[in-house]
Design an enzyme around this catalytic site. Structure first.
Site, short mmCIF file in Angstrom:
data_model
loop_
_atom_site.label_atom_id
_atom_site.label_comp_id
_atom_site.label_asym_id
_atom_site.label_seq_id
_atom_site.Cartn_x
_atom_site.Cartn_y
_atom_site.Cartn_z
N ASP A 67 0.81 -1.22 0.00
CA ASP A 67 0.00 0.00 0.00
C ASP A 67 0.85 1.26 0.00
OD1 ASP A 67 0.90 -0.45 2.61
OD2 ASP A 67 -1.05 -1.17 3.28
N ASN A 136 -7.72 -2.60 14.31
CA ASN A 136 -9.12 -2.85 13.93
C ASN A 136 -9.27 -4.06 13.01
OD1 ASN A 136 -8.06 -1.95 11.55
ND2 ASN A 136 -9.29 -0.09 11.40
N HIS A 138 -7.48 -4.62 10.18
CA HIS A 138 -7.20 -4.42 8.75
C HIS A 138 -5.95 -5.18 8.32
CE1 HIS A 138 -4.75 -0.43 9.53
NE2 HIS A 138 -3.91 -1.43 9.41
N GLU A 143 -9.78 -1.72 5.40
CA GLU A 143 -10.36 -1.42 6.70
C GLU A 143 -11.62 -2.27 6.92
OE1 GLU A 143 -8.52 0.15 8.60
OE2 GLU A 143 -8.18 2.25 8.09
C1 F6R Z 1 1.29 -1.34 6.09
C2 F6R Z 1 0.14 -2.23 6.26
C3 F6R Z 1 -0.67 -2.19 7.50
C4 F6R Z 1 0.17 -2.43 8.76
C5 F6R Z 1 -0.71 -2.37 10.00
C6 F6R Z 1 0.11 -2.55 11.27
O1 F6R Z 1 1.92 -1.55 4.85
O2 F6R Z 1 -0.13 -2.97 5.38
O3 F6R Z 1 -1.69 -3.14 7.41
O4 F6R Z 1 0.80 -3.68 8.68
O5 F6R Z 1 -1.37 -1.14 10.05
O6 F6R Z 1 0.93 -1.43 11.45
P1 F6R Z 1 1.92 -1.33 12.70
O7 F6R Z 1 2.94 -2.36 12.53
O8 F6R Z 1 2.50 0.07 12.60
O9 F6R Z 1 1.09 -1.50 13.92
#
Ligand code: F6R
Length: 260
Positions: A67, A136, A138, A143
């Protein structure tokens, strides 16, 4: 689903790095799906050590990130591009023309999302997709209530996610509201998935992903449909799991300190 519960976050990151290193050693021209976020930093640090100290080569590998924030140029300090250059790309022997991150500043972001999927297909698909999980539930930036059949597209970030990620933007107001992400169904096309989650803030989402029902309210639960998923957790992230007899400890404690 194979679930490994490591003693702490460092051991969990080491375990995830070893799985990636094993993939690269078995198939040096592997196509890796990569993620950003705080959880992944120690994994990339381990892989860099593995490259420097144990000769792990990325020279023939191809990477695709999950992403990118909408509107951000690759040089923006909060962008996934910039994160990846600093965490991994500029520190190992990856060839820049084989690293891919969606262009958040593309004039036609939806076309960029679709082309990005086509580029993954042309590369032969993803061999191993590294994933983190949002508080959450995702995955990527899919989301809650994203269709479990969703393809790559532009998504709107929830306020939860924006609050969690504002640290990279110096405050909520400057935090982007939208992103380009691989879809849930796109992620499920990877030949194998590796999910890493650490810390107590992830415990509820992790329980939903592994033991909860399959539901769009927890997009990570879609991984229950994938035949080749390894989930690596620390004890905190695993603390709400109930089916404790079903889960494994990773390899012997001492090995957790090896880079790869
Ligand atoms: C980022 C991504 C997100 C993160 C998730 C956890 O490329 O795909 O799904 O893996 O938001 O983020 P952290 O590790 O910062 O808690």
């Amino acid at each position: 689903m194979k679930v490994l519960i490591a003693t702490d976050a460092g051991a969990a990151a080491g375990q995830a790095a070893r799985i990636i290193a094993r993939q690269l050693r078995a198939r040096p021209d592997a196509v890796l799906g990569l993620a950003t976020g705080a959880t992944m930093r120690p994994v990339y640090d381990r892989l860099v050590r593995c490259h420097r100290e144990a000769g792990l080569s990325f020279a023939r590998a191809t990477t695709f990130n999950l992403d990118e924030y909408l509107g951000l140029s690759p040089d923006h300090p909060g962008s996934c591009h910039r994160y990846m250059r600093e965490a991994l790309f500029d520190r190992v022997d990856l060839s820049p023309d084989r690293t891919h991150v969606p262009r958040g500043d593309h004039p036609d972001p939806l076309a960029e999302a679709r082309n990005y999927e086509a580029r993954i297909a042309r590369a032969g698909g993803i061999d191993l997709q590294l994933l983190g999980i949002g508080r959450n539930g995702h995955i990527g930036f899919n989301e809650p209530i994203s269709s479990l059949g969703s393809r790559s597209r532009v998504t709107t970030l929830t306020s939860d996610t924006r609050r969690a990620n504002q640290r990279d933007f110096g405050g909520l107001d400057a935090t982007p509201r939208q992103a380009i992400t691989l879809g849930v169904a796109t992620i499920l096309e990877a030949r194998a998935c590796l999910m890493l989650a650490t810390g107590p803030a992830k415990a509820r989402a992790v329980a939903g992903m592994i033991e909860g029902p399959l539901r769009a309210a927890c997009p990570a639960s879609a991984l229950q449909m994938h035949p080749q998923v390894t989930v690596v957790l620390d004890r905190d992230a695993a603390s709400r799991l109930k089916l404790t007899g079903c889960y494994d400890r990773p390899e012997p404690e001492g090995r957790d300190r090896d880079p790869c």
